[in-house]
Motif scaffolding. Structure first.
Motif, PDB file in Angstrom:
ATOM      1  N   SER A 214     -11.416  -3.599  46.629  1.00  0.00           N
ATOM      2  CA  SER A 214     -12.317  -2.716  47.523  1.00  0.00           C
ATOM      3  C   SER A 214     -13.891  -2.980  46.873  1.00  0.00           C
ATOM      4  O   SER A 214     -14.790  -3.244  47.722  1.00  0.00           O
ATOM      5  CB  SER A 214     -11.833  -1.499  48.051  1.00  0.00           C
ATOM      6  OG  SER A 214     -12.913  -0.722  48.737  1.00  0.00           O
TER       7      SER A 214
ATOM      8  N   LYS B  69     -15.190  -6.196  46.658  1.00  0.00           N
ATOM      9  CA  LYS B  69     -15.124  -6.974  47.980  1.00  0.00           C
ATOM     10  C   LYS B  69     -14.412  -8.112  48.042  1.00  0.00           C
ATOM     11  O   LYS B  69     -14.971  -9.394  48.282  1.00  0.00           O
ATOM     12  CB  LYS B  69     -16.683  -7.092  48.340  1.00  0.00           C
ATOM     13  CG  LYS B  69     -17.734  -5.815  48.538  1.00  0.00           C
ATOM     14  CD  LYS B  69     -19.147  -6.105  48.956  1.00  0.00           C
ATOM     15  CE  LYS B  69     -19.747  -4.911  49.250  1.00  0.00           C
ATOM     16  NZ  LYS B  69     -19.757  -3.845  48.443  1.00  0.00           N
ATOM     17  N   SER B  70     -13.085  -8.129  47.523  1.00  0.00           N
ATOM     18  CA  SER B  70     -12.121  -8.987  47.455  1.00  0.00           C
ATOM     19  C   SER B  70     -10.810  -8.605  47.946  1.00  0.00           C
ATOM     20  O   SER B  70     -10.597  -7.423  48.212  1.00  0.00           O
ATOM     21  CB  SER B  70     -12.197  -9.487  46.005  1.00  0.00           C
ATOM     22  OG  SER B  70     -11.157 -10.155  45.845  1.00  0.00           O
ATOM     23  N   ASN B  71     -10.094  -9.649  48.257  1.00  0.00           N
ATOM     24  CA  ASN B  71      -8.820  -9.451  48.500  1.00  0.00           C
ATOM     25  C   ASN B  71      -8.115  -9.161  47.108  1.00  0.00           C
ATOM     26  O   ASN B  71      -8.317  -9.883  46.076  1.00  0.00           O
ATOM     27  CB  ASN B  71      -8.075 -10.655  49.362  1.00  0.00           C
ATOM     28  CG  ASN B  71      -8.594 -10.925  50.688  1.00  0.00           C
ATOM     29  OD1 ASN B  71      -8.789 -10.153  51.266  1.00  0.00           O
ATOM     30  ND2 ASN B  71      -8.754 -12.210  50.798  1.00  0.00           N
TER      31      ASN B  71
ATOM     32  N   LYS C 209     -12.295 -13.127  40.756  1.00  0.00           N
ATOM     33  CA  LYS C 209     -13.648 -12.467  41.119  1.00  0.00           C
ATOM     34  C   LYS C 209     -14.156 -11.663  39.924  1.00  0.00           C
ATOM     35  O   LYS C 209     -15.474 -11.866  39.562  1.00  0.00           O
ATOM     36  CB  LYS C 209     -13.583 -11.175  42.157  1.00  0.00           C
ATOM     37  CG  LYS C 209     -14.705 -10.520  42.686  1.00  0.00           C
ATOM     38  CD  LYS C 209     -15.426 -11.446  43.563  1.00  0.00           C
ATOM     39  CE  LYS C 209     -16.910 -10.593  43.943  1.00  0.00           C
ATOM     40  NZ  LYS C 209     -17.670 -11.669  44.815  1.00  0.00           N
TER      41      LYS C 209
END
Length: 881
Positions: free
Chosen positions: A723, A726-728, A735
């Protein structure tokens, strides 16, 4: 008189007393069991004290042993004389209220004259001066001539330690002949020379000394005898000291083979050979009995002996680990009497080798420091090293005090031992305060435990059931017993005649639950079990009044017990898996099991790799999924050993033991509670692997629903990280990797900008340079440049100029740093940056040091930078020739 080997003598003695109705017991561990008065077992009767004091029922009223012993008070004298040693074996025959003087004396005489065939005209007997009974027995029953009996005083022939059981002694002496005497016309039994050797002491424990000093006759007197095995071996082999006895001599020959030093060539080498021979015997047996290297207690004794021996190896020219190689000979000479040494050989050798490696890593630095201390003492015509410096050698370089003393004594110097002990005391106090308040609760004090031990042991039904009906037998509160208790009484102790509650033991915590009587409800917050078998239920009275004699219904918390059982069974699987992955040297060194987790300490020499941890974890979970039946059965210990049951390292067991078997995979001796099938464990997850002590690793793990909780916690952590990024969750790693590359590039840009900014002032630095006797002195001050940046600038200036000194200052991260550097040409002319920095560091409110070619200092006062540069020029004028 036959010449007998040490091992032969031991077997003849034990067999002889077996023929007299004695039970032969194996040697007890060198680690005392439930005896805080001793660091290590130091006498044959020491492990038998509970039998003599009536605290425990002996397995038989007649017992014979050959006991491993270690005594360290004379450790400093070991090697300097051939008489002293730390390790020895003590033969003994004991009677607990059975036979007395008549049998003890007759059997002693029979053994030495008929079995050992010692010449009667070489034997002498001493008795306590007031023990007419002993004289009558020796002369009229045994048949010893009266002129061979010597009366001696209380100091020599009466055994007592304060109040309690005590009594007169009879000692057997061997006359080695006039050639071993002192030549004095008064030379007789008791003389300090080597002619008359005392080899067997018979203690007739017939009195109980009270507080008023009265000696009251015991209704059931005891016999306690002790004969030093090495001492009688000296007599039987006609040698002068223990180092010439066959088994000990073979150990020394191995040391000579490794070191090239031959015993008898010169006294200095002989001292070292004796020290190493004695200490490797002691340490091999100590490690075999589970003693672990540490900086306190018996672990410190072990470290001290090993390092003392290693240092004497260096004196003989051996500068690499070698003691572990001698272990093979120690084990070979003792394997028949102590087969456990063979089983633990790999572990013992590895522990010793690692300690030798550790010592080698620090001893050279320590010797250099000590050499400096010695030089300073001799320069100042002083003879005593401060205790603070001796303690620093111990604390920093692992030098035991006796090693420092030994080296100093060679130079006719000594240590302020009192000051050293004060430093040691302060360190212990700091350690204790770090551990927090660990005082025992009032109910745990020894006085109360003694009172509890007078009660009958309860019937324990907790293996089969978690509930039962019982009767309240006693109520303890505030260190004493009372007839009743109410909610006004916190932490009461309840003793029952029957209980399902497991008392803390074997690393497993005690049960919790509830006790209900007709008039009260009690919450059981813990359960403790004494060594004598009584089980104490620690309770709070939630309501009503409980009285002695009340009928009670007991209920163990089922959910908690099940969780504990899962963790305990998991430790058994874990130990077996560790042996499979790491090797048979793995031995349990401790454990802790509660409802939340398990902790397992085991002998191993290095941290486990990630692959090894995964392999262990895979094996234990395979055994969980195989759904192995778990059976618990009581059986004779010999039968359990025949099955291959693993025992706790250094633990003593009774004749009947409880064997916990998990399929055909794991078999252990254990008194704890377990699951009925390995599938009940659910799953096992190792959460950490760390060092617990030298040569001991620690694994912590969780089982059952705790694994699910840990999984959910990790999943929440990954989701939260995703979160923020800002990623899965699946893309978190890529990331983070991209961000790291981005950060790395940004840092590089910042460093380049710093260098450019700093380089911008280089022209001014060069323009303001001064020259002292052909050496260029450059000074400069920066803000925001880190130490590495300034160092690079100094290197650049050294490349540009020949014969240069750089004195730079920078304000960075709230600190002021001075960084100096000089090229080879400048240092050849006398420049010493380390001495320079010490002179100027105070001006920025700091300190520092370094080498002739580079040094640095840190401080906090930037206003002193200018003064520091001026002082630097002044100092350099004095340095440059």
């Amino acid at each position: 008189m036959k010449k007998l080997g040490l091992n032969e003598i031991r077997e003849k003695y034990l067999s002889f007393f077996e023929s007299k109705g004695h039970l032969r017991l194996p040697s007890f561990s060198l680690v005392p069991e439930n005896d805080k008065s001793l660091l290590l077992i130091n006498a044959g009767m020491a492990p038998l004290k509970p039998y003599f004091k009536g605290e425990l029922e002996p397995p038989r009223k007649r017992v014979t042993t050959c006991q491993k012993c270690i005594r360290t008070p004379d450790i400093e004298r070991v090697g300097k004389t051939a008489r002293h040693g730390t390790y020895f074996e003590m033969l003994g025959n004991f009677s607990f209220g059975d036979y007395f003087k008549h049998e003890a004396t007759a059997w002693a005489w029979e053994f030495v004259t008929k079995v050992l065939e010692l010449p009667e005209d070489k034997l002498w007997i001493t008795i306590y001066e007031e023990d007419d009974e002993a004289k009558e027995i020796w002369t009229k029953e045994v048949g010893v001539p009266e002129d061979r009996i010597v009366r001696m005083g209380k100091e020599d022939n009466f055994w007592e330690i304060g109040q309690g059981p005590c009594g007169p002694c009879s000692e057997l002496y061997f006359d080695r002949g006039e050639e071993h005497g002192c030549g004095s016309p008064d030379c007789r039994v008791g003389c300090e020379c080597d002619r008359f050797v005392e080899f067997w002491n018979l203690v007739f424990t017939q009195f109980d000394k009270d507080e008023n000093g009265n000696y009251n006759r015991l209704a059931h007197p005891n016999i306690d005898t002790g004969m030093g095995l090495e001492r009688i071996a000296c007599i039987m082999q006609g040698v002068n000291n223990l180092f010439e006895v066959d088994t000990v001599r073979n150990i020394m020959l191995k040391i000579s083979e490794i070191t090239g030093a031959k015993y008898g060539d010169n006294e200095k080498n002989d001292v070292s050979l004796r020290v190493i021979t004695d200490h490797i015997r002691s340490t091999t047996f100590m490690i075999g009995d589970g003693v672990q290297i540490s900086n306190e207690g018996r672990g410190y004794v072990l470290r001290r002996l090993l390092r003392h021996a290693a240092r004497h190896g260096k004196l003989l020219g051996v500068n690499e680990p070698f003691l572990y190689k001698v272990c093979d000979t120690v084990i070979e000479e003792n394997k028949n009497a102590y087969p456990e040494l063979v089983e633990k050989a790999a572990y013992i050798k590895k522990v010793i080798e690692l300690e030798e490696i550790r010592f080698n890593e620090t001893i050279n630095d320590g010797l250099t420091i000590l050499a400096g201390y010695i030089e300073e003492l001799q320069k100042n015509d002083e003879v005593q090293l401060s205790g603070e410096k001796a303690f620093k050698l111990y604390d920093t370089f692992g030098f035991p005090l006796d090693l420092t003393l030994e080296i100093l004594e060679e130079k006719a110097l000594n240590v302020n031992v009192e000051e050293y002990e004060e430093c040691m005391k302060k360190q212990r106090e700091m350690a204790r305060s770090g551990r927090g308040d660990m005082d025992e609760a009032g109910w745990e004090k020894d006085e109360f435990k003694k009172k509890v031990s007078d009660f009958e042991k309860p019937e324990f039904v907790g293996y089969e059931s978690l509930d039962c009906e019982s009767v309240v037998k006693a109520i303890g509160y505030d260190g004493d017993f009372q007839d009743m208790a109410s909610s006004d009484n916190a932490n009461v102790i309840i003793l029952l005649n029957k209980t399902p509650f497991y008392g803390e033991g074997g690393g497993q915590v005690g049960d919790k639950g509830q006790i209900k009587t007709e008039g009260a409800t009690l919450k059981v917050t813990d359960t403790k079990k004494l060594a004598t078998g009584q089980i104490m239920h620690i309770c709070t009275v939630e309501s009503g009044v409980v009285s002695v004699g009340d009928k009670a219904v007991c209920s163990v918390c089922e959910k908690r017990r099940s969780a504990i059982a899962r963790n305990h069974s998991a430790t058994h699987l874990l130990q077996k898996a560790l042996k499979t992955v790491l090797g048979d040297h793995v031995q349990q060194a401790g454990s802790y099991v509660d409802a939340e987790r398990l902790r397992f300490d085991f002998s191993h020499f290095e941290a486990l790799s990630t692959e090894q941890i995964k392999e262990v974890e895979k094996i234990v979970n395979e055994k969980v999924f195989e759904a192995l039946d778990v059976t618990c059965k009581n059986m004779p210990i010999d039968e359990a050993r025949a099955l291959g049951a693993m025992a706790l390292f250094g633990e003593k067991y009774g004749d009947v033991v409880r064997v916990v078997k998990m399929g055909d995979y794991s078999i252990e001796l254990c008194g704890g509670t377990h699951v009925s099938n390995t599938s009940n464990i659910g799953m096992i997850k190792i959460v950490s692997e760390t060092s617990a002590a030298a040569g001991v690793r620690r694994i912590e793990a969780i089982t059952g629903l705790n694994v699910l909780d840990a999984y959910n916690e990790k999943e929440n952590l990954i989701n939260s990280a995703a979160s923020l990024l800002k990623s899965n969750p699946a893309d978190v790693l890529s990331k983070i990797s991209a961000l790291q590359e981005e950060l790395k590039g940004a840092r590089k840009e910042i460093e380049e900008m710093k260098s450019k900014l700093a380089s911008g002032g280089m022209d001014d630095i060069k323009k303001n340079a001064i020259e002292i006797n052909g050496v260029k002195v450059l000074t400069g001050s920066f803000k925001g440049a880190d130490v590495n940046t300034v160092r690079k600038m100094n290197d650049s200036l050294k490349d540009e100029f020949k014969s240069v000194v750089c004195v730079m200052a920078t304000e960075f991260g709230g600190k002021v740093m001075l960084i100096t550097a000089a090229d080879k040409d400048a240092t050849s002319k006398g420049v010493h940056c380390g001495l320079l920095i010490k002179e100027i560091a105070g001006l920025i409110g700091g300190s520092g040091g370094g080498k002739p070619e580079s040094a640095q200092a840190g401080g906090s006062d930037a206003s002193g930078i200018g003064a520091a540069f001026e002082k630097a020029v002044e100092v350099l004028k004095g340095q440059i020739k």
